[in-house]
Design an enzyme around this catalytic site. Structure first.
Site, short mmCIF file in Angstrom:
data_model
loop_
_atom_site.label_atom_id
_atom_site.label_comp_id
_atom_site.label_asym_id
_atom_site.label_seq_id
_atom_site.Cartn_x
_atom_site.Cartn_y
_atom_site.Cartn_z
N ASP A 206 0.91 -1.14 0.00
CA ASP A 206 0.00 0.00 0.00
C ASP A 206 0.94 1.19 0.00
O ASP A 206 1.65 1.42 0.99
CB ASP A 206 -0.86 0.01 1.27
CG ASP A 206 -1.85 1.17 1.27
OD1 ASP A 206 -1.41 2.29 0.97
OD2 ASP A 206 -3.03 0.96 1.56
N HIS A 207 1.01 1.92 -1.11
CA HIS A 207 2.09 2.90 -1.23
C HIS A 207 2.01 4.01 -0.18
O HIS A 207 2.98 4.69 0.07
CB HIS A 207 2.21 3.44 -2.66
CG HIS A 207 1.19 4.48 -3.01
ND1 HIS A 207 -0.08 4.17 -3.39
CD2 HIS A 207 1.26 5.83 -3.05
CE1 HIS A 207 -0.75 5.28 -3.64
NE2 HIS A 207 0.04 6.32 -3.45
N HIS A 269 -5.77 2.80 1.69
CA HIS A 269 -4.97 3.93 2.18
C HIS A 269 -5.55 4.53 3.47
O HIS A 269 -4.83 4.77 4.43
CB HIS A 269 -4.89 5.04 1.11
CG HIS A 269 -4.38 4.56 -0.21
ND1 HIS A 269 -3.46 3.55 -0.33
CD2 HIS A 269 -4.64 4.95 -1.49
CE1 HIS A 269 -3.18 3.34 -1.61
NE2 HIS A 269 -3.90 4.18 -2.34
#
Ligand code: BG6
Length: 518
Positions: A206-207, A269
């Site tokens: 999950d960036h 996010h």
């Protein structure tokens, strides 16, 4: 009685050593062991925009091992040289170090369902081990469309690529989001991945977890003594998480039609930011401790029934409007979008966390595309003072105290408090005490991929998402998805360039609260 320690002077005592630091240091560059990075979806958008620049940056920082090679796999009919050219073009100014690394790029053009693709891959991997000394270590990065995650992992297993090699060699799988479309899909996907790869070898990206300012939530909370005492229901009135984007769906209309804002942003996010902000202190900044605490927190989020979800969320879609003075089309007019689409580009919702620390503190979440500006932030709004002695008119511009964690852009932290306005009357209004990341730590910042890739290479799973986290996040999202699929919640509309529909304001107004203006 005075106890004397013979021969010990105050200078002999390291006063700073009373707090023990743990975990690998974020700033130190640990060189990963030799390895081959295999990228599935090598001709795609994600590879060009995110992965290749991240690898290039690692090369420029000397953070890649001497034994390193990249193998791209995709359907596009490219040669090795085509892939190398794309890699060079992925960065504005290729350095000598990057050009050297790119010479070790190989490309396999083939169908993901074709056994021949994986046979070719085995040959290329063996060859890389011999030529570059990559020692049997592999990282498989799934940068394909989500439907292929399962089939590619299965094929890797079938062709003997997922089994760690001899002498402690590793075979890791890096998976992009989305991890499934709902709980059932996530369970099925995880089961498929686990047939080929052990959980300890699966690194779900999950960036947001790679962003410095998301990691800074941990520093703020657990490296400071002043915040933790007030970080609970006794002092905090409500928490707001906003992920606002100015961009529309760009050229991703086709994908977005299958996702929507809840799947695209909230389930992943937002849940990550929420977990880091609300979790209990971990025993160590290390994979197991942090992920255990995140899961515990997500498990404390109250899962609404479908009926409750109807009243606790607002979904909406943007219509034509103006962004910074320029007219932009509505969602239904975007390329590859159904002109009658009912997919949401905006979500606002209210969640509750039932645990000792947060019981009774509402958590408000909103995210949307085509909002007036790009801004991701967490606001912890404090309770009002028990008695305001200044009188209504004098405190018209006074908002409750708040701590605002600005994640992007303009990353920083702001403490909002009341101050006297100069003059004779005792007028008090809100002011902000600001910390700006860019001012204190000038220099370029990465978007997270570089950090995450490097962590996967050295086998540090701290910032990656564990199976139970993904599944719990879906358990929270599912009732909302179900309520919407039954059309129990009307789809509202908002003009592009505004802060969402009126219904989102009402969600807070009925609790006598309002959103913070980012
Ligand atoms: C991605 C979503 O995961 O995150 C996109 O698929 C979104 O729709 C993007 O635009 C936002 O990322 P960032 O780093 O720009 O906040």
């Amino acid at each position: 009685m005075i106890v004397e320690t013979p021969g010990l002077d105050v200078d002999d005592i390291d006063l700073d050593a009373s707090v023990v630091a743990v975990g690998h240091e974020l700033d130190s560059v640990t060189t990963p062991p030799p390895l081959v990075l295999v990228v599935f979806g090598a001709s795609g958008d994600l590879t060009a925009r995110k992965l290749l620049p991240a690898i290039a940056s690692l090369a420029d920082h000397g953070a890649l091992p001497a034994g390193f090679a990249v193998v791209g796999v995709a359907r596009t009919a490219w040669s090795d040289d085509d892939f190398r050219n794309v890699a060079l073009k992925a960065v504005p100014k290729p350095t000598a170090a990057w050009k050297e690394v790119v010479k070790r790029f190989r490309y396999i053009s083939g169908e993901y369902a074709d056994p021949d693709t994986f046979e070719q891959l085995r040959v290329v991997l063996d060859d890389a081990d011999k030529t570059y000394g990559t020692s049997g270590n592999r990282i498989f990065y799934l940068a394909t469309v989500p439907d292929l995650f399962g089939p590619v992992a299965t094929a890797l297993g079938k062709h003997g690529c997922s089994t760690p090699g001899p002498d402690g060699a590793f075979a890791r799988l890096l998976v992009e989001k989305p991890f499934g479309r709902d709980l059932q899909g996530a369970l099925a996907l995880n089961a498929t991945l686990h047939e080929a790869f052990d959980e300890s070898s699966i690194f779900r990206i999950d960036h947001y977890m790679g962003k410095e300012t998301v990691q800074n939530v941990l520093a703020l909370r657990f490296a400071n003594a002043i915040f933790e005492p007030v970080w609970n229901r006794r002092y905090i009135d409500n928490i707001q998480i906003t992920v606002a984007e100015q961009l529309g769906v760009e050229h991703r209309g086709g994908f977005y039609e299958t996702a929507g804002a809840l799947r695209d942003i909230v389930q992943n996010h937002v849940m990550q930011v929420l977990a880091l902000t609300l979790m209990e202190p971990p025993a160590a900044i290390a994979a197991q401790s942090i992920r255990d605490e995140k899961v515990k927190l997500l498990q404390a989020v109250v899962i609404p029934s479908v009926d409750e979800a109807v009243g606790a969320a607002v979904r909406a879609q943007y219509t034509t409007g103006f962004i910074e003075g320029n007219e932009v089309p509505g969602y239904r007019q975007e390329p590859d979008v159904d002109p009658y689409s009912r997919i949401e580009t905006f979500v606002a919702m209210k969640l509750a966390v039932d645990n000792w620390r947060w019981a009774g503190v509402p958590i408000y979440i909103r995210t949307g595309k085509r909002l007036p500006k790009r801004s991701t932030e967490v606001t912890l709004e404090f309770q009002r003072v028990p008695h305001l002695a200044f009188g209504g008119a004098l405190t018209r511009d006074l908002r409750p105290n708040a701590l605002i964690l600005r994640i992007q852009p303009d990353d920083g932290i702001c403490l909002r408090f009341g101050a006297k306005v100069p003059g004779e009357a005792f007028r008090v209004r809100s002011v902000g005490m600001d910390f700006s990341y860019a001012e204190t730590f000038p220099g370029p910042r990465t978007d997270g991929y570089e950090r995450l890739l490097h962590d996967a290479m050295i086998g540090d799973a701290t910032l990656f998402i564990r199976t139970d986290e993904v599944e719990q996040a879906w358990r929270i999202a599912d009732p909302f998805l179900e309520a919407w699929s039954e059309d129990g919640v009307p789809l509202a509309h908002y003009q592009a360039g505004t802060w969402g529909p009126r219904e989102a304001e009402l969600l807070l107004a009925r609790d006598l609260r309002r959103w913070r203006d980012p």
